[in-house]
Scaffold this motif. Structure first.
Motif, PDB file in Angstrom:
ATOM      1  N   ILE A 340       0.744  -0.929  -0.478  1.00  0.00           N
ATOM      2  CA  ILE A 340      -0.096   0.015  -0.076  1.00  0.00           C
ATOM      3  C   ILE A 340       1.076   1.509  -0.282  1.00  0.00           C
ATOM      4  CG2 ILE A 340      -1.834   1.104   1.005  1.00  0.00           C
ATOM      5  CD1 ILE A 340      -2.539  -1.255   2.895  1.00  0.00           C
ATOM      6  N   PRO A 341       0.391   1.906  -0.598  1.00  0.00           N
ATOM      7  CA  PRO A 341       1.628   3.070  -1.507  1.00  0.00           C
ATOM      8  C   PRO A 341       1.818   4.642   0.051  1.00  0.00           C
ATOM      9  CG  PRO A 341       0.517   2.586  -3.516  1.00  0.00           C
ATOM     10  CD  PRO A 341      -0.424   2.160  -2.086  1.00  0.00           C
ATOM     11  N   PRO A 342       2.526   5.088   0.644  1.00  0.00           N
ATOM     12  CA  PRO A 342       2.733   5.782   1.453  1.00  0.00           C
ATOM     13  C   PRO A 342       1.212   7.286   0.977  1.00  0.00           C
ATOM     14  CG  PRO A 342       4.394   5.534   1.360  1.00  0.00           C
ATOM     15  CD  PRO A 342       3.992   5.211   0.405  1.00  0.00           C
ATOM     16  N   SER A 343       1.321   7.135  -0.406  1.00  0.00           N
ATOM     17  CA  SER A 343       0.565   8.521  -1.292  1.00  0.00           C
ATOM     18  C   SER A 343      -0.893   8.209  -0.379  1.00  0.00           C
ATOM     19  CB  SER A 343       0.740   8.445  -2.893  1.00  0.00           C
ATOM     20  OG  SER A 343       0.451   6.913  -3.149  1.00  0.00           O
ATOM     21  N   VAL A 344      -1.334   6.649  -0.495  1.00  0.00           N
ATOM     22  CA  VAL A 344      -2.706   6.270  -0.319  1.00  0.00           C
ATOM     23  C   VAL A 344      -2.373   6.157   1.516  1.00  0.00           C
ATOM     24  CG1 VAL A 344      -4.579   4.187  -0.229  1.00  0.00           C
ATOM     25  CG2 VAL A 344      -2.995   4.812  -2.153  1.00  0.00           C
ATOM     26  N   PHE A 345      -1.575   5.988   1.835  1.00  0.00           N
ATOM     27  CA  PHE A 345      -2.368   5.462   4.062  1.00  0.00           C
ATOM     28  C   PHE A 345      -2.461   6.930   4.933  1.00  0.00           C
ATOM     29  CE2 PHE A 345       1.637   3.443   3.537  1.00  0.00           C
ATOM     30  CZ  PHE A 345       2.499   3.851   4.810  1.00  0.00           C
ATOM     31  N   ILE A 346      -1.609   7.384   4.312  1.00  0.00           N
ATOM     32  CA  ILE A 346      -0.519   8.543   5.051  1.00  0.00           C
ATOM     33  C   ILE A 346      -1.597   9.373   4.616  1.00  0.00           C
ATOM     34  CG2 ILE A 346       0.986  10.284   5.473  1.00  0.00           C
ATOM     35  CD1 ILE A 346       1.905   7.897   5.936  1.00  0.00           C
ATOM     36  N   PRO A 347      -2.439  10.292   3.855  1.00  0.00           N
ATOM     37  CA  PRO A 347      -3.489  10.663   3.874  1.00  0.00           C
ATOM     38  C   PRO A 347      -4.604  10.073   5.201  1.00  0.00           C
ATOM     39  CG  PRO A 347      -3.405  10.821   1.793  1.00  0.00           C
ATOM     40  CD  PRO A 347      -2.601   9.621   2.493  1.00  0.00           C
ATOM     41  N   LEU A 348      -5.641   9.163   5.011  1.00  0.00           N
ATOM     42  CA  LEU A 348      -5.951   7.883   5.705  1.00  0.00           C
ATOM     43  C   LEU A 348      -5.454   8.535   7.048  1.00  0.00           C
ATOM     44  CD1 LEU A 348      -6.835   5.038   3.533  1.00  0.00           C
ATOM     45  CD2 LEU A 348      -8.490   7.533   3.386  1.00  0.00           C
ATOM     46  N   ALA A 349      -4.678   8.213   7.363  1.00  0.00           N
ATOM     47  CA  ALA A 349      -3.897   8.093   8.718  1.00  0.00           C
ATOM     48  C   ALA A 349      -3.805   9.621   9.307  1.00  0.00           C
ATOM     49  CB  ALA A 349      -2.367   7.958   8.793  1.00  0.00           C
ATOM     50  N   GLU A 350      -3.690  10.462   8.732  1.00  0.00           N
ATOM     51  CA  GLU A 350      -4.152  12.183   8.804  1.00  0.00           C
ATOM     52  C   GLU A 350      -5.888  12.579   9.035  1.00  0.00           C
ATOM     53  OE1 GLU A 350      -0.290  14.207   6.929  1.00  0.00           O
ATOM     54  OE2 GLU A 350      -2.196  14.118   6.303  1.00  0.00           O
ATOM     55  N   GLU A 351      -6.237  11.555   8.343  1.00  0.00           N
ATOM     56  CA  GLU A 351      -7.681  11.889   8.772  1.00  0.00           C
ATOM     57  C   GLU A 351      -8.162  10.813   9.799  1.00  0.00           C
ATOM     58  OE1 GLU A 351     -11.475  10.305   6.373  1.00  0.00           O
ATOM     59  OE2 GLU A 351     -10.118  11.454   5.050  1.00  0.00           O
TER      60      GLU A 351
END
Length: 553
Positions: A340-351
């Protein structure tokens, strides 16, 4: 010939229906047939329910929101009376339906018209269900009206729309201008919605910063979209920014809860796509929403189980070619979902605020790795760690950073915190104060992704920085024949150098890019030309002297 009991039932105003269970050889109930209806029932159903008919023959004529078969089975098996309340669009009336088991094992079904009681109760509810600030009905009123709207539209075969609106950035208004300004923004939205009030258009205060508009009894689907567009255009003329989502009955679904959920998904989609717009629900939104929930759920488990891995991408000095240090990069591979690319999971982690424990793990792992390399190889390079604006905003962040540096016995000058321009979005003064505190500890501060967001000279002058990273979007076209990107990049490097900052160019992938950056006096490069992100063991081998361990283009 009618019995005395049947004659009596025929002369009462309460509709009565008797259902007879149909059983198989094992004495299991498989269906029901109508054994009896009185005159009032015949009038209520327009003679749709006639003696001897199987329940399956009349399913398309009975009120669909009444779970007939379930209630019949429960009454027969449990021998406990059941009841249900529903609104009939056919008769424009509310009914309470009572299911009772008779001595002969048949089931009597009595329909009691409770419209007068429901109307009185509704009037009482309306007296307490209005939002005191706006005068609009609240969420409870919306829920009740949506029930009736769905039944009416189903009966008349018309369209209805659930249009949910969310005021953009109301929290910022409250924080910057006070709660009175926030209340005024809410009142302004309500006043605009009241202009559209019709028999078929009703508005509600749905939440703190949310409103709902119920658009009912439309002959065409496009009519709902036209009304929604008109409402949105009115907000634009009044310079009020809102994000909206629309779901349509029966086009998207015939279920009440799904209509609401789909509208909320569409609102979320609008928020993610820049705000101040409206979106119509599409099935793809639901797929993405489910995927998002799946990833967030797995991410929470990955934090607990330590399933993340840290990679390190080398950075090299342009003039000397020496290793400057590494940027710590998080990687996540799930057993089921794969990489899972950071570009996918990092925004979800921030949310979801999961970015806080994730960011803490990244920082702890990076500093522990730096200590390890210093001890084994006398490594004197810099370790660079990305910090989310949400992570930086935590009160304890400065203390945690200081504690980690002290406990690992690391020279703070070898630690670099990478931030993005997002740190200035909410409270610029607080962000500057924290970054100054970080610099006072001796830790370096780098501005990442320069040129992709809200970049301006005023930010560069205000922020306490040591390093500026030029985004790869500038570097990838730096060698184009028109020379535009080259001139822009050269100007950035010259300007930043005059401010006393170090420059790092990201995404350097070929020798021509490198030569131009060298000509422009860029200090450091990072990219596939000199080294790709690598796991710990490969970096460890490289620092031990194995130059072949370095991954390159």
């Amino acid at each position: 010939m009618m019995t005395d009991a049947q004659k009596t039932l025929d002369n009462i105003t309460t509709p009565v229906l008797v259902a007879e269970p149909v059983k198989n050889e094992k004495e299991e109930i498989t269906s029901f047939v109508i054994a009896y209806t009185n005159r009032a029932m015949d009038e209520l159903s327009e003679n749709s329910y006639t003696k001897g008919k199987s329940w399956s023959d009349i399913e398309d004529k009975v009120p669909v929101q009444l779970p007939w078969y379930k209630l019949l089975i429960q009454t027969a098996r449990n021998q406990i009376p059941q009841n249900y309340t529903f609104f009939s669009a056919r008769n424009n009336a509310w009914y309470k339906v009572d299911f009772s088991l008779l001595p002969d094992q048949n089931i009597s079904i009595l329909f009691t018209n409770i419209t007068a009681e429901m109307t009185y109760a509704r009037k009482l509810k309306e007296a307490i269900s209005k939002d005191p600030l706006t005068g609009l009905p609240n969420r409870t009123g919306f829920s009740d009206d949506l029930d009736i709207c769905i039944e009416n539209c189903r009966f008349q075969q018309k369209y209805a729309g659930v249009f949910i609106l969310d005021i953009d950035n109301l929290k910022n208004i409250n924080e910057s201008s006070g709660s009175k300004a926030g209340d005024q923004a809410i009142i302004s939205v309500a006043e605009i919605l009241k202009r559209f009030e019709r028999d078929t258009i009703h508005s509600y205060r749905y939440g703190d910063d949310e409103f709902a508009v119920l658009i009912s009894n439309q002959n065409y689907l496009d009519a709902i979209l036209t009304i929604s567009d008109s409402i949105f255009d009115c907000f634009q003329m009044e310079k009020i920014q809102i994000s909206g989502g629309i779901s349509i009955f029966p086009f998207n679904t015939e279920q009440k809860e799904e209509l609401i959920r789909f509208s909320n998904m569409a609102v979320h989609y609008s928020k993610q796509n820049g705000k101040n717009c409206i979106s119509i629900f599409e099935p793809e939104m639901q797929r993405r929403f489910i995927q998002k929930l799946t990833i967030q759920s797995k991410m929470a488990a990955a934090i607990t189980e330590c399933n993340f891995e840290q990679y390190y991408q080398p950075q090299f000095d342009v003039s000397s070619g020496k290793l400057r240090g590494f940027e710590a990069l998080i990687r996540w591979t799930d057993d089921e979902l794969g990489e899972i690319p950071p570009s996918v999971f990092i925004p979800l982690a921030e949310e979801s605020n999961l970015i806080i424990p994730i960011g803490r793990w990244v920082l702890q792992t990076a500093l522990s790795t730096l200590k390890n390399w210093q001890k084994k190889y006398n490594f004197n390079g810099i370790i660079s760690v990305n910090v989310s604006p949400i992570q930086l905003a935590q009160e304890e962040f400065i203390y945690e950073l200081q504690s980690l540096i002290r406990s690992n016995g690391i020279n703070p000058n070898l630690v670099e915190i990478e931030i993005t321009e997002g740190v200035m979005l909410h409270n610029m003064e607080e962000a500057i104060e924290k970054l100054k505190a970080i610099q006072d500890m001796g830790v370096r501060v780098s501005l990442d992704d320069f040129g992709t967001g809200y970049s301006s000279l005023s930010y560069l002058q205000a922020l306490p920085l040591n390093t500026l990273k030029i985004d790869k979007s500038f570097i990838q076209d730096i060698c184009s024949s028109d020379g535009i990107q080259a001139n822009i990049t050269s100007s950035i490097i010259t300007m930043v150098a005059r401010m006393g900052l170090e420059t790092i160019a990201e995404g350097v992938e070929d020798i021509n890019q490198f030569e131009l950056l060298s000509k422009f006096h860029c200090n450091v490069i990072q990219g596939f030309l000199q080294g790709k992100p690598m796991p710990f063991d490969m970096c460890d081998s490289f620092l031990a002297g194995d130059t072949k361990a370095l991954l390159k283009n």
